[in-house]
Design a protein around this motif. Structure first.
Motif, PDB file in Angstrom:
ATOM      1  N   ILE A  87       0.875  -1.033   0.021  1.00 20.88           N
ATOM      2  CA  ILE A  87      -0.109   0.039   0.008  1.00 20.88           C
ATOM      3  C   ILE A  87       0.851   1.294   0.081  1.00 20.88           C
ATOM      4  CG2 ILE A  87      -1.841   1.069   1.128  1.00 20.88           C
ATOM      5  CD1 ILE A  87      -2.276  -1.699   2.794  1.00 20.88           C
ATOM      6  N   GLU A  88       0.706   1.744  -1.122  1.00 24.04           N
ATOM      7  CA  GLU A  88       1.768   3.108  -1.291  1.00 24.04           C
ATOM      8  C   GLU A  88       1.309   3.922  -2.361  1.00 24.04           C
ATOM      9  OE1 GLU A  88       4.124   5.841  -1.566  1.00 24.04           O
ATOM     10  OE2 GLU A  88       5.154   4.415  -0.375  1.00 24.04           O
ATOM     11  N   ASP A  89       0.881   5.113  -1.952  1.00 19.58           N
ATOM     12  CA  ASP A  89       0.137   6.034  -3.008  1.00 19.58           C
ATOM     13  C   ASP A  89       1.110   6.851  -4.040  1.00 19.58           C
ATOM     14  OD1 ASP A  89       1.504   7.892  -1.418  1.00 19.58           O
ATOM     15  OD2 ASP A  89      -0.366   8.938  -0.525  1.00 19.58           O
ATOM     16  N   ASP A  90       2.529   6.614  -3.927  1.00 19.10           N
ATOM     17  CA  ASP A  90       3.397   7.154  -4.778  1.00 19.10           C
ATOM     18  C   ASP A  90       3.680   6.125  -5.806  1.00 19.10           C
ATOM     19  OD1 ASP A  90       6.285   7.708  -5.852  1.00 19.10           O
ATOM     20  OD2 ASP A  90       5.898   9.593  -5.066  1.00 19.10           O
ATOM     21  N   LYS A  91       3.381   6.248  -7.169  1.00 16.97           N
ATOM     22  CA  LYS A  91       3.566   5.152  -8.153  1.00 16.97           C
ATOM     23  C   LYS A  91       5.028   4.800  -8.379  1.00 16.97           C
ATOM     24  CE  LYS A  91      -0.690   5.483 -10.643  1.00 16.97           C
ATOM     25  NZ  LYS A  91      -1.294   4.485 -10.129  1.00 16.97           N
ATOM     26  N   ASN A  92       5.779   5.939  -8.231  1.00 18.31           N
ATOM     27  CA  ASN A  92       7.395   5.597  -8.476  1.00 18.31           C
ATOM     28  C   ASN A  92       8.079   4.736  -7.217  1.00 18.31           C
ATOM     29  OD1 ASN A  92       9.929   5.981  -9.625  1.00 18.31           O
ATOM     30  ND2 ASN A  92      10.298   7.465  -8.058  1.00 18.31           N
ATOM     31  N   MET A  93       7.375   4.850  -6.265  1.00 15.54           N
ATOM     32  CA  MET A  93       8.043   4.246  -4.751  1.00 15.54           C
ATOM     33  C   MET A  93       7.260   2.883  -5.028  1.00 15.54           C
ATOM     34  SD  MET A  93       9.745   4.149  -2.397  1.00 15.54           S
ATOM     35  CE  MET A  93      10.465   5.849  -2.329  1.00 15.54           C
ATOM     36  N   GLN A  94       5.911   2.759  -5.381  1.00 17.90           N
ATOM     37  CA  GLN A  94       5.319   1.418  -5.539  1.00 17.90           C
ATOM     38  C   GLN A  94       6.449   0.730  -6.515  1.00 17.90           C
ATOM     39  OE1 GLN A  94       1.655   1.776  -7.557  1.00 17.90           O
ATOM     40  NE2 GLN A  94       0.670   2.793  -5.960  1.00 17.90           N
ATOM     41  N   ALA A  95       6.790   1.282  -7.494  1.00 23.56           N
ATOM     42  CA  ALA A  95       7.721   0.300  -8.236  1.00 23.56           C
ATOM     43  C   ALA A  95       8.950  -0.161  -7.656  1.00 23.56           C
ATOM     44  CB  ALA A  95       7.854   0.989  -9.560  1.00 23.56           C
TER      45      ALA A  95
END
Length: 238
Positions: A7-15
């Protein structure tokens, strides 16, 4: 299959986080990672019946942050391992108060996340080898320790009752024999007629233990000090 939620709202950090996880997962392991941008969507998935074993969550998530989510998980799904991945070190203390299994600062993620993920995956594998075979009218059934909420035997009763996430089972036995055969620190005797699984306790108030299935179990005066001590020790370690 081990199901992981990120669960992470920053797409770059998700990856970045997902890639860090995937490098640690072995080819022989069956692991599935689902990614959510909001805690509410993850919670909806749980309510619809999807099972998760590990949750990696940011703390700052918008309307429902990671801390609030962890409180819900502790009450309703305490068997899920919650791991905070955060940029803010001040959340570390609060995460331990919520029984988060660990927390990881994003600046140290490349070093710490693989170690913690491996530790939890190994722990889940061990848990899947801990079960009890209980006889039923139509045969025998494997009941995993992690699914047992509490065990009780009323005075003069012939059968021990196992209250589990999947229903109730009965076994003709003594409570003392069950404790000895379980031989597991997760199970704690709270009076002469009842054993509880510490993993399924979400609150203790006064001399009453609140279990995840809604049951409230009074602790006898003679067991109260030991029960509180054991619960505090376990929660401080997790």
């Amino acid at each position: 299959m081990v199901h992981i939620a990120l669960i992470e709202d920053d797409k770059n950090m998700q990856a970045i986080i997902k890639n860090c996880m995937e490098r640690e997962i072995r080819e022989s392991e069956k692991v599935e990672i689902d990614v959510f941008g909001e805690a509410e969507n993850f919670q909806k998935s749980l309510m619809e019946g999807k099972e998760y074993h590990i949750v990696f969550s940011d703390v700052e998530l918008g309307s429902m942050n990671g801390i609030a989510l962890a409180k819900v998980l502790r009450e309703k799904w305490p068997e899920i391992y919650v791991i905070f991945v955060t940029a803010y070190s001040e959340y570390a203390v609060e995460s331990y108060e919520l029984d988060a299994y660990q927390y990881i600062l994003k600046e140290h993620m490349e070093e710490r996340l693989p170690v913690i993920l491996r530790k939890v995956l190994n722990k889940i594998e061990r848990e899947r080898k801990r079960f009890r075979i209980l006889k039923q009218e139509d045969g025998k059934e494997k009941v995993f320790y992690k699914d047992i909420i509490y065990i009780m035997k009323a005075k003069a009763a012939k059968y021990v009752r196992y209250i589990t996430k999947n229903g109730e089972y009965r076994e003709r036995n003594t409570l003392e024999t069950v404790i000895r055969e379980l031989n597991d620190d997760d199970f704690l005797k709270v009076d002469r007629s009842c054993i509880v699984n510490i993993k399924h306790i979400y609150k203790i108030k006064g001399n009453v233990i609140f279990m995840t299935d809604g049951t409230q179990i009074p602790v006898s005066r003679g067991h109260l000090t030991k029960v509180k001590r054991e619960i505090n020790l376990r929660w401080s370690r997790e």
